[in-house]
Enzyme design. Structure first.
Site, short mmCIF file in Angstrom:
data_model
loop_
_atom_site.label_atom_id
_atom_site.label_comp_id
_atom_site.label_asym_id
_atom_site.label_seq_id
_atom_site.Cartn_x
_atom_site.Cartn_y
_atom_site.Cartn_z
N ASN A 69 -9.80 2.65 6.96
CA ASN A 69 -10.75 2.36 8.03
C ASN A 69 -10.64 0.90 8.45
O ASN A 69 -10.59 0.58 9.64
CB ASN A 69 -12.18 2.68 7.58
CG ASN A 69 -12.46 4.16 7.52
OD1 ASN A 69 -11.88 4.94 8.26
ND2 ASN A 69 -13.34 4.57 6.62
N GLU B 3 -0.99 3.66 9.84
CA GLU B 3 -2.43 3.66 9.54
C GLU B 3 -3.11 4.93 10.07
O GLU B 3 -4.27 4.92 10.44
CB GLU B 3 -3.13 2.42 10.12
CG GLU B 3 -2.50 1.10 9.76
CD GLU B 3 -2.76 0.67 8.33
OE1 GLU B 3 -3.12 1.52 7.51
OE2 GLU B 3 -2.56 -0.52 8.03
N GLY C 32 7.46 13.74 2.37
CA GLY C 32 6.97 15.02 2.87
C GLY C 32 5.50 15.04 3.23
O GLY C 32 4.97 16.08 3.61
N ARG D 276 -7.20 0.15 10.09
CA ARG D 276 -7.07 0.54 11.50
C ARG D 276 -7.61 -0.53 12.42
O ARG D 276 -7.06 -0.79 13.49
CB ARG D 276 -7.78 1.89 11.71
CG ARG D 276 -6.99 3.04 11.11
CD ARG D 276 -7.78 4.31 10.91
NE ARG D 276 -6.91 5.29 10.24
CZ ARG D 276 -7.34 6.37 9.60
NH1 ARG D 276 -8.65 6.62 9.51
NH2 ARG D 276 -6.48 7.18 9.03
N GLN E 60 8.22 -5.21 32.05
CA GLN E 60 8.66 -4.74 33.37
C GLN E 60 8.53 -5.84 34.41
O GLN E 60 9.41 -6.00 35.28
CB GLN E 60 7.82 -3.52 33.79
CG GLN E 60 8.25 -2.87 35.09
CD GLN E 60 9.57 -2.11 34.97
OE1 GLN E 60 10.02 -1.81 33.88
NE2 GLN E 60 10.18 -1.79 36.10
N ASN F 20 2.76 -11.38 45.22
CA ASN F 20 2.90 -9.94 45.47
C ASN F 20 1.62 -9.24 45.03
O ASN F 20 1.24 -9.28 43.86
CB ASN F 20 4.10 -9.41 44.69
CG ASN F 20 4.36 -7.95 44.93
OD1 ASN F 20 3.55 -7.10 44.54
ND2 ASN F 20 5.48 -7.63 45.55
N TYR G 29 0.86 -1.19 0.00
CA TYR G 29 0.00 0.00 0.00
C TYR G 29 0.89 1.23 0.00
O TYR G 29 1.74 1.39 0.89
CB TYR G 29 -0.88 -0.03 1.24
CG TYR G 29 -1.81 1.14 1.43
CD1 TYR G 29 -2.97 1.27 0.67
CD2 TYR G 29 -1.55 2.09 2.41
CE1 TYR G 29 -3.84 2.32 0.88
CE2 TYR G 29 -2.41 3.16 2.62
CZ TYR G 29 -3.55 3.27 1.85
OH TYR G 29 -4.42 4.32 2.05
N ARG H 104 8.80 -17.21 39.01
CA ARG H 104 9.93 -16.38 39.43
C ARG H 104 9.84 -16.10 40.93
O ARG H 104 8.81 -15.60 41.41
CB ARG H 104 9.94 -15.08 38.64
CG ARG H 104 10.96 -14.05 39.09
CD ARG H 104 12.37 -14.50 38.86
NE ARG H 104 13.32 -13.40 39.04
CZ ARG H 104 14.62 -13.56 39.21
NH1 ARG H 104 15.14 -14.78 39.21
NH2 ARG H 104 15.40 -12.52 39.36
N GLY I 123 14.94 -7.87 34.54
CA GLY I 123 16.05 -7.89 33.59
C GLY I 123 15.89 -8.93 32.50
O GLY I 123 16.36 -8.75 31.37
#
Length: 407
Positions: A265, A389, A155, A268, A362, A303, A149, A293, A366
């Site tokens: 449309n 889009e 520009g 999207r 997160q 937690n 597409y 973990r 690590g």
């Protein structure tokens, strides 16, 4: 998801039915017909068997997985909402969203290209004449040939109506001059659906041409190095006195901008659906990581802060899915609120799903920053969904304009 070395995930090795089963836990199949559930299961199975095991390699080696996509086309995924008389599956926009969400759990980048290819095939099917449909659509639906597409220019990005690529009529050909930027599949695909200026300034001067790869005067820029979406090449598409037959024009002169926007449309909704798949996979990856973990003598799943975060992620995922499906239904039914809903879905879902994936990273600490773990690739691959889009800033413009002009 297989686990080894304590908490380390073999991130790209999924059992064929794992994602489909887990999908039910987050209501991905709720509200769907039996037929839609079958489409979904086929897509989840394909994602698990044919895409997820290769997702990291395609990203690292920047491979365009042509044969895998042709296998997807054998399942009907090359022209999902193209009419059956030219090789399409003839499915609805909601069906399409369900399929793209499922496929994206296996590889967002590849699925996103498939969604763009489907958009191009639909544009030719919808706005092309009988000869054009019969010439192009069968090979696109089988993915014997691939499509790109071409709207954005160096520009003119968000201000698409200011595009400068020109098409001057000379006899029975248009002579194209100009360039397009950031074209997915550029250089590796066979058919280019190009928006170009045949008239004066503004949207009414834009027409749509289908340019075939071997056309003299068509060339390509260097392959771009990207943060994500690495399983699909991105290049500039360049036209230098490129002669395209008038018979390759979709619709009439001056209808190109409308054709482009109608394509977007659906695009999207498609790209929002790809974000849903990434977010769904990341919720599962985060949940599994929290369950194994250990820190401070117990698993992270104990937690409460992380429990609440996971609950918020799942809630936002389900809310996003409902919005996409409502927008897909509105577009299928040609409702008056379809454009606004498509824009809302693209805005809300690509933002929220990126946040879900980022939060999942997160939660991995690590480990989430290592390329051995799938979560980082999902984050990289869906970041661009907030840009393409139509940027999410443009989505806000469309939504607010429609609200302010309602009678």
């Amino acid at each position: 998801f297989n686990m080894s070395g304590g908490c380390k995930q073999v991130a790209y090795a999924f059992h064929p039915h794992v994602l489909y089963v887990l999908c039910s836990l987050l209501t991905a199949a709720h509200g769907l017909s039996d037929e839609q559930r079958e489409f979904q299961k086929v897509a989840f199975d394909f994602a698990a068997n044919e895409m997820a095991p290769h997702m990291a390699e395609w990203d690292e080696k920047e491979m365009f997985p042509i044969e895998t996509m042709r296998k997807a086309a054998q399942l009907g995924f090359g022209g999902i909402y193209v009419q059956p008389d030219v090789g399409g599956s003839g499915l609805s926009r909601l069906d399409t969203s369900v399929i793209f969400e499922a496929l994206s759990t296996g590889c967002v980048s590849t699925t996103a290209y498939i969604s763009i290819h489907n958009m191009c095939a639909w544009m030719i099917d919808t706005f092309g004449n009988t000869e054009q449909r019969e010439k192009f659509c069968p090979d696109l639906c089988s993915m014997e040939k691939f499509a790109s597409y071409c709207l954005t220019e160096p520009g003119s990005g968000s201000d698409a109506a200011s595009l400068l690529t020109t098409a001057q009529l000379k006899g029975d050909h248009y002579i194209l001059n100009g360039s397009k930027a950031f074209i997915s599949g550029g250089g590796d695909t066979d058919v280019y659906v190009v928006m170009c200026r045949t008239g004066g300034k503004g949207p009414k001067g834009i027409s749509c041409l289908v340019v075939e790869k071997e056309t003299p005067g068509l060339s390509f820029g260097k392959k771009e190095k990207k943060v994500g979406w690495n399983s699909q090449p991105t290049r500039a598409v360049i036209f230098e006195d490129c002669a395209v037959p008038v018979t390759n024009r979709l619709g009439e002169e001056g209808q190109g901008f409308g054709i482009a926007m109608k394509g977007l449309n659906g695009g999207r909704i498609n790209i929002a659906s790809c974000s849903l798949g990434a977010a769904h996979a990341c919720v599962q990856l985060a949940r599994d990581h929290l369950l194994v973990r250990k820190q401070f003598g117990e698993t992270l799943s104990n937690n409460q802060f992380l429990q609440f975060k996971l609950a918020e992620m799942a809630t936002k995922l389900v809310a996003s899915r409902l919005l996409v499906r409502e927008a897909a239904t509105a577009l299928q039914e040609s409702r008056s609120d379809a454009v606004s809903l498509c824009s809302m879905a693209k805005l809300f879902v690509t933002d929220e799903c990126f946040n879900i994936c980022n939060q999942a990273l997160q939660m991995h600490g690590g480990y989430g920053y290592l390329k051995d773990y799938a979560v980082q690739q999902f984050v990289r691959d869906i970041r661009v969904h907030q840009i393409l889009e139509g940027t999410n800033e443009v989505m806000r413009m469309i939504i607010s304009r429609n609200l302010l002009t309602e009678s």
